[in-house]
Design a protein around this motif. Structure first.
Motif, mmCIF file in Angstrom:
data_model
loop_
_atom_site.group_PDB
_atom_site.id
_atom_site.type_symbol
_atom_site.label_atom_id
_atom_site.label_comp_id
_atom_site.label_asym_id
_atom_site.label_seq_id
_atom_site.Cartn_x
_atom_site.Cartn_y
_atom_site.Cartn_z
ATOM 1 N N UNK A 59 0.841 -1.199 0.000
ATOM 2 C CA UNK A 59 0.000 0.000 0.000
ATOM 3 C C UNK A 59 0.876 1.249 0.000
ATOM 4 N N UNK A 60 1.983 1.209 0.739
ATOM 5 C CA UNK A 60 2.897 2.354 0.768
ATOM 6 C C UNK A 60 3.465 2.620 -0.622
ATOM 7 N N UNK A 61 3.802 1.559 -1.345
ATOM 8 C CA UNK A 61 4.317 1.738 -2.695
ATOM 9 C C UNK A 61 3.252 2.326 -3.615
ATOM 10 N N UNK A 62 1.990 1.956 -3.395
ATOM 11 C CA UNK A 62 0.916 2.533 -4.195
ATOM 12 C C UNK A 62 0.804 4.042 -3.959
ATOM 13 N N UNK A 63 0.974 4.480 -2.715
ATOM 14 C CA UNK A 63 0.909 5.911 -2.441
ATOM 15 C C UNK A 63 2.114 6.641 -3.029
ATOM 16 N N UNK A 64 3.260 5.994 -3.104
ATOM 17 C CA UNK A 64 4.405 6.605 -3.796
ATOM 18 C C UNK A 64 4.092 6.765 -5.285
ATOM 19 N N UNK A 65 3.483 5.750 -5.872
ATOM 20 C CA UNK A 65 3.065 5.831 -7.259
ATOM 21 C C UNK A 65 2.033 6.938 -7.447
ATOM 22 N N UNK A 66 1.137 7.094 -6.483
ATOM 23 C CA UNK A 66 0.156 8.180 -6.541
ATOM 24 C C UNK A 66 0.814 9.542 -6.508
ATOM 25 N N UNK A 67 1.888 9.682 -5.744
ATOM 26 C CA UNK A 67 2.633 10.936 -5.723
ATOM 27 C C UNK A 67 3.248 11.251 -7.074
ATOM 28 N N UNK A 68 3.745 10.229 -7.761
ATOM 29 C CA UNK A 68 4.315 10.423 -9.093
ATOM 30 C C UNK A 68 3.223 10.823 -10.086
ATOM 31 N N UNK A 69 2.066 10.193 -9.988
ATOM 32 C CA UNK A 69 0.953 10.538 -10.873
ATOM 33 C C UNK A 69 0.484 11.965 -10.608
ATOM 34 N N UNK A 70 0.531 12.398 -9.344
ATOM 35 C CA UNK A 70 0.116 13.760 -9.017
ATOM 36 C C UNK A 70 1.037 14.814 -9.615
ATOM 37 N N UNK A 71 2.279 14.481 -9.902
ATOM 38 C CA UNK A 71 3.153 15.413 -10.611
ATOM 39 C C UNK A 71 2.619 15.674 -12.014
ATOM 40 N N UNK A 72 2.051 14.638 -12.630
ATOM 41 C CA UNK A 72 1.557 14.752 -14.002
ATOM 42 C C UNK A 72 0.163 15.374 -14.026
ATOM 43 N N UNK A 73 -0.755 14.815 -13.254
ATOM 44 C CA UNK A 73 -2.146 15.286 -13.221
ATOM 45 C C UNK A 73 -2.526 15.479 -11.762
ATOM 46 N N UNK A 74 -2.698 16.718 -11.341
ATOM 47 C CA UNK A 74 -2.942 17.059 -9.947
ATOM 48 C C UNK A 74 -4.238 16.430 -9.432
ATOM 49 N N UNK A 75 -4.125 15.685 -8.348
ATOM 50 C CA UNK A 75 -5.278 15.087 -7.686
ATOM 51 C C UNK A 75 -5.652 13.711 -8.196
ATOM 52 N N UNK A 76 -5.211 13.355 -9.385
ATOM 53 C CA UNK A 76 -5.584 12.059 -9.958
ATOM 54 C C UNK A 76 -4.913 10.908 -9.219
ATOM 55 N N UNK A 77 -3.671 11.097 -8.835
ATOM 56 C CA UNK A 77 -2.939 10.019 -8.170
ATOM 57 C C UNK A 77 -3.526 9.649 -6.824
ATOM 58 N N UNK A 78 -3.841 10.639 -6.011
ATOM 59 C CA UNK A 78 -4.376 10.349 -4.689
ATOM 60 C C UNK A 78 -5.768 9.735 -4.784
ATOM 61 N N UNK A 79 -6.552 10.133 -5.773
ATOM 62 C CA UNK A 79 -7.885 9.549 -5.956
ATOM 63 C C UNK A 79 -7.779 8.101 -6.409
#
Length: 92
Positions: A59-79
């Motif tokens: 799950x922690x790795x998924x949130x790291x991936x979400x942080x990377x996605x948020x660099x590209x599209x704001x808010x999409x990674x955390x959702x």
């Protein structure tokens, strides 16, 4: 705003990583199993803690991936990561 969302992603990843590490490295596994729901009497508590710790670190790795996605599209990674996490918790 972008910094706050990325900070939340990385904070969740850090917290989940250390909780997972706690479960994997726990010496008193019977006490650690009390944090989990369900009846685990008669089972190998060390294996339960190790497997649960690895899942939490995933799950922690998924949130790291979400942080990377948020660099590209704001808010999409955390959702996306929150939906995956909640669906994973619901179906297990």
């Amino acid at each position: 705003m972008k910094i706050i969302i990325i900070f939340i992603d990385l904070l969740m990843a850090t917290v989940l990583f250390f909780v997972g590490r706690f479960f994997i490295k726990s010496r008193n596994t019977e006490r650690s199993v009390l944090f989990l729901s369900g009846d685990y009497t008669g089972l190998n508590t060390e294996k339960i803690c190790r497997v649960t710790g690895k899942r939490i670190k995933t799950w922690a790795m998924l949130f790291c991936l979400g942080g990377i996605i948020d660099f590209i599209k704001l808010g999409a990674g955390i959702i996306i990561v929150s939906v995956f996490l909640l669906s994973y918790l619901y179906f297990i």
